[in-house]
Motif scaffolding. Structure first.
Motif, PDB file in Angstrom:
ATOM      1  N   SER A 122       0.806  -1.235   0.000  1.00  0.00           N
ATOM      2  CA  SER A 122       0.000   0.000   0.000  1.00  0.00           C
ATOM      3  C   SER A 122       0.834   1.278   0.000  1.00  0.00           C
ATOM      4  O   SER A 122       0.267   2.375  -0.011  1.00  0.00           O
ATOM      5  CB  SER A 122      -0.994   0.059   1.178  1.00  0.00           C
ATOM      6  N   LEU A 123       2.161   1.177   0.032  1.00  0.00           N
ATOM      7  CA  LEU A 123       2.994   2.376   0.062  1.00  0.00           C
ATOM      8  C   LEU A 123       3.344   2.843  -1.349  1.00  0.00           C
ATOM      9  O   LEU A 123       3.663   2.027  -2.218  1.00  0.00           O
ATOM     10  CB  LEU A 123       4.295   2.106   0.828  1.00  0.00           C
ATOM     11  N   ASP A 124       3.322   4.170  -1.566  1.00  0.00           N
ATOM     12  CA  ASP A 124       3.843   4.714  -2.813  1.00  0.00           C
ATOM     13  C   ASP A 124       5.366   4.790  -2.714  1.00  0.00           C
ATOM     14  O   ASP A 124       5.959   4.497  -1.668  1.00  0.00           O
ATOM     15  CB  ASP A 124       3.224   6.081  -3.121  1.00  0.00           C
ATOM     16  N   GLN A 125       6.000   5.182  -3.811  1.00  0.00           N
ATOM     17  CA  GLN A 125       7.459   5.146  -3.845  1.00  0.00           C
ATOM     18  C   GLN A 125       8.086   6.066  -2.803  1.00  0.00           C
ATOM     19  O   GLN A 125       9.090   5.716  -2.172  1.00  0.00           O
ATOM     20  CB  GLN A 125       7.976   5.517  -5.236  1.00  0.00           C
ATOM     21  N   ALA A 126       7.496   7.246  -2.607  1.00  0.00           N
ATOM     22  CA  ALA A 126       8.044   8.168  -1.601  1.00  0.00           C
ATOM     23  C   ALA A 126       7.982   7.549  -0.208  1.00  0.00           C
ATOM     24  O   ALA A 126       8.920   7.695   0.600  1.00  0.00           O
ATOM     25  CB  ALA A 126       7.283   9.489  -1.634  1.00  0.00           C
ATOM     26  N   SER A 127       6.900   6.834   0.088  1.00  0.00           N
ATOM     27  CA  SER A 127       6.758   6.215   1.405  1.00  0.00           C
ATOM     28  C   SER A 127       7.665   5.004   1.556  1.00  0.00           C
ATOM     29  O   SER A 127       8.161   4.727   2.651  1.00  0.00           O
ATOM     30  CB  SER A 127       5.295   5.823   1.633  1.00  0.00           C
ATOM     31  N   VAL A 128       7.908   4.274   0.455  1.00  0.00           N
ATOM     32  CA  VAL A 128       8.878   3.180   0.495  1.00  0.00           C
ATOM     33  C   VAL A 128      10.248   3.722   0.864  1.00  0.00           C
ATOM     34  O   VAL A 128      10.988   3.126   1.659  1.00  0.00           O
ATOM     35  CB  VAL A 128       8.923   2.439  -0.858  1.00  0.00           C
ATOM     36  N   THR A 129      10.585   4.882   0.311  1.00  0.00           N
ATOM     37  CA  THR A 129      11.872   5.503   0.635  1.00  0.00           C
ATOM     38  C   THR A 129      11.937   5.887   2.108  1.00  0.00           C
ATOM     39  O   THR A 129      12.973   5.686   2.769  1.00  0.00           O
ATOM     40  CB  THR A 129      12.093   6.740  -0.246  1.00  0.00           C
ATOM     41  N   LEU A 130      10.846   6.427   2.652  1.00  0.00           N
ATOM     42  CA  LEU A 130      10.811   6.751   4.082  1.00  0.00           C
ATOM     43  C   LEU A 130      11.048   5.504   4.925  1.00  0.00           C
ATOM     44  O   LEU A 130      11.798   5.535   5.914  1.00  0.00           O
ATOM     45  CB  LEU A 130       9.460   7.364   4.453  1.00  0.00           C
ATOM     46  N   PHE A 131      10.398   4.410   4.547  1.00  0.00           N
ATOM     47  CA  PHE A 131      10.564   3.166   5.294  1.00  0.00           C
ATOM     48  C   PHE A 131      12.009   2.671   5.220  1.00  0.00           C
ATOM     49  O   PHE A 131      12.599   2.297   6.241  1.00  0.00           O
ATOM     50  CB  PHE A 131       9.620   2.096   4.748  1.00  0.00           C
ATOM     51  N   ALA A 132      12.578   2.656   4.018  1.00  0.00           N
ATOM     52  CA  ALA A 132      13.961   2.186   3.871  1.00  0.00           C
ATOM     53  C   ALA A 132      14.916   3.048   4.690  1.00  0.00           C
ATOM     54  O   ALA A 132      15.859   2.532   5.317  1.00  0.00           O
ATOM     55  CB  ALA A 132      14.356   2.185   2.399  1.00  0.00           C
ATOM     56  N   ASP A 133      14.669   4.360   4.702  1.00  0.00           N
ATOM     57  CA  ASP A 133      15.510   5.251   5.514  1.00  0.00           C
ATOM     58  C   ASP A 133      15.382   4.923   7.004  1.00  0.00           C
ATOM     59  O   ASP A 133      16.369   4.972   7.751  1.00  0.00           O
ATOM     60  CB  ASP A 133      15.115   6.714   5.278  1.00  0.00           C
ATOM     61  N   ALA A 134      14.167   4.584   7.444  1.00  0.00           N
ATOM     62  CA  ALA A 134      13.961   4.223   8.850  1.00  0.00           C
ATOM     63  C   ALA A 134      14.719   2.950   9.204  1.00  0.00           C
ATOM     64  O   ALA A 134      15.299   2.842  10.291  1.00  0.00           O
ATOM     65  CB  ALA A 134      12.472   4.059   9.142  1.00  0.00           C
ATOM     66  N   VAL A 135      14.720   1.982   8.288  1.00  0.00           N
ATOM     67  CA  VAL A 135      15.477   0.749   8.526  1.00  0.00           C
ATOM     68  C   VAL A 135      16.968   1.051   8.600  1.00  0.00           C
ATOM     69  O   VAL A 135      17.675   0.545   9.481  1.00  0.00           O
ATOM     70  CB  VAL A 135      15.175  -0.291   7.432  1.00  0.00           C
ATOM     71  N   ARG A 136      17.457   1.881   7.694  1.00  0.00           N
ATOM     72  CA  ARG A 136      18.884   2.235   7.714  1.00  0.00           C
ATOM     73  C   ARG A 136      19.267   2.882   9.038  1.00  0.00           C
ATOM     74  O   ARG A 136      20.304   2.566   9.626  1.00  0.00           O
ATOM     75  CB  ARG A 136      19.211   3.185   6.557  1.00  0.00           C
ATOM     76  N   ALA A 137      18.439   3.810   9.504  1.00  0.00           N
ATOM     77  CA  ALA A 137      18.729   4.475  10.775  1.00  0.00           C
ATOM     78  C   ALA A 137      18.696   3.484  11.933  1.00  0.00           C
ATOM     79  O   ALA A 137      19.525   3.560  12.856  1.00  0.00           O
ATOM     80  CB  ALA A 137      17.721   5.611  11.004  1.00  0.00           C
ATOM     81  N   HIS A 138      17.753   2.560  11.887  1.00  0.00           N
ATOM     82  CA  HIS A 138      17.624   1.561  12.954  1.00  0.00           C
ATOM     83  C   HIS A 138      18.874   0.692  13.046  1.00  0.00           C
ATOM     84  O   HIS A 138      19.406   0.479  14.140  1.00  0.00           O
ATOM     85  CB  HIS A 138      16.391   0.706  12.690  1.00  0.00           C
ATOM     86  N   VAL A 139      19.346   0.186  11.925  1.00  0.00           N
ATOM     87  CA  VAL A 139      20.521  -0.699  11.960  1.00  0.00           C
ATOM     88  C   VAL A 139      21.794   0.103  12.226  1.00  0.00           C
ATOM     89  O   VAL A 139      22.737  -0.407  12.853  1.00  0.00           O
ATOM     90  CB  VAL A 139      20.641  -1.554  10.685  1.00  0.00           C
ATOM     91  N   ALA A 140      21.836   1.362  11.782  1.00  0.00           N
ATOM     92  CA  ALA A 140      23.002   2.198  12.076  1.00  0.00           C
ATOM     93  C   ALA A 140      23.139   2.432  13.573  1.00  0.00           C
ATOM     94  O   ALA A 140      24.250   2.613  14.089  1.00  0.00           O
ATOM     95  CB  ALA A 140      22.893   3.534  11.343  1.00  0.00           C
TER      96      ALA A 140
END
Length: 209
Positions: free
Chosen positions: A147-165
């Protein structure tokens, strides 16, 4: 040291083995992507790792209170606002701060809107924002970008990156390329023998079938 360790694991659906003899490790700072066709057992594996159903065999080792599970359902209280939903989950997990979650998933403008009045994509963003208020270091995510558009997919991926960082870890079942630095774990080779005898499901199994 943060680690999810899976050893010789067999998981079942309705008493029938689905995947067997799975072994892998997921440590802090790592992302592992689960791959496999629909119906291959990815959801069953994630539910088992999250403690929602028992394994048929094998061992799962992880720190206590480490798992945050994001399933197909968004897990929202329909009559509560966006901010109230996040505040509810923050209190459940003993945390307080919801503003970073609102910012990271672009929800500030929606903070006072009832969840029942959100679009499907907005509901999914709110469901994912809950991960940030749990304080849990290991995220188990089942098709999180539905259900996510591309902009929201990017937000999610950024959140994962921050989490693992920050030392967290994520195990994600997805068919799309999130452009993350991630290992790939294909469940296909671990498909269980369909002719193996079924066991009688326990009441615990049936409660989550």
């Amino acid at each position: 040291m943060l680690e999810l360790a899976v050893d010789d694991l067999t998981v079942s659906r309705g008493g029938v083995p689905v995947l067997e003899r799975l072994s892998f490790r997921l440590g802090g700072g790592e992302v592992l992507v689960l791959r496999g066709p629909n119906g291959s057992g990815k959801t069953t594996l994630l539910r088992t790792l999250a403690g929602l159903q028992p394994p048929m065999a094998g061992r799962i080792s992880l720190p206590p209170e480490a798992i945050a599970y994001g399933a197909h359902a968004d897990g929202l209280k329909a009559t509560l606002t966006v901010a109230e939903n996040l505040a509810f989950w923050a209190r459940i997990h003993g945390t307080r701060e919801i503003e970073p979650a609102l910012d990271d998933f672009n929800l500030q403008s929606l903070r006072n809107r009832a969840a029942q009045n959100l679009s499907a994509g907005q509901k999914r963003r709110l469901g994912l924002a809950r991960l940030l208020v749990t304080g849990r270091p290991i995220w188990l995510l089942d098709e999180p970008t539905v259900s996510l558009d591309q902009a929201s997919v990017t937000l999610f991926a950024d959140a994962v990156r921050a989490h693992v960082a920050a030392g967290g870890a994520a195990l994600i079942a997805t068919h799309i390329d999130l452009r993350l630095e991630a290992g790939i774990f294909d469940v296909g080779p671990f498909k269980a023998d369909p002719d193996a005898p079924a066991r009688t499901p326990s009441p615990f199994d049936e409660a989550f079938a």
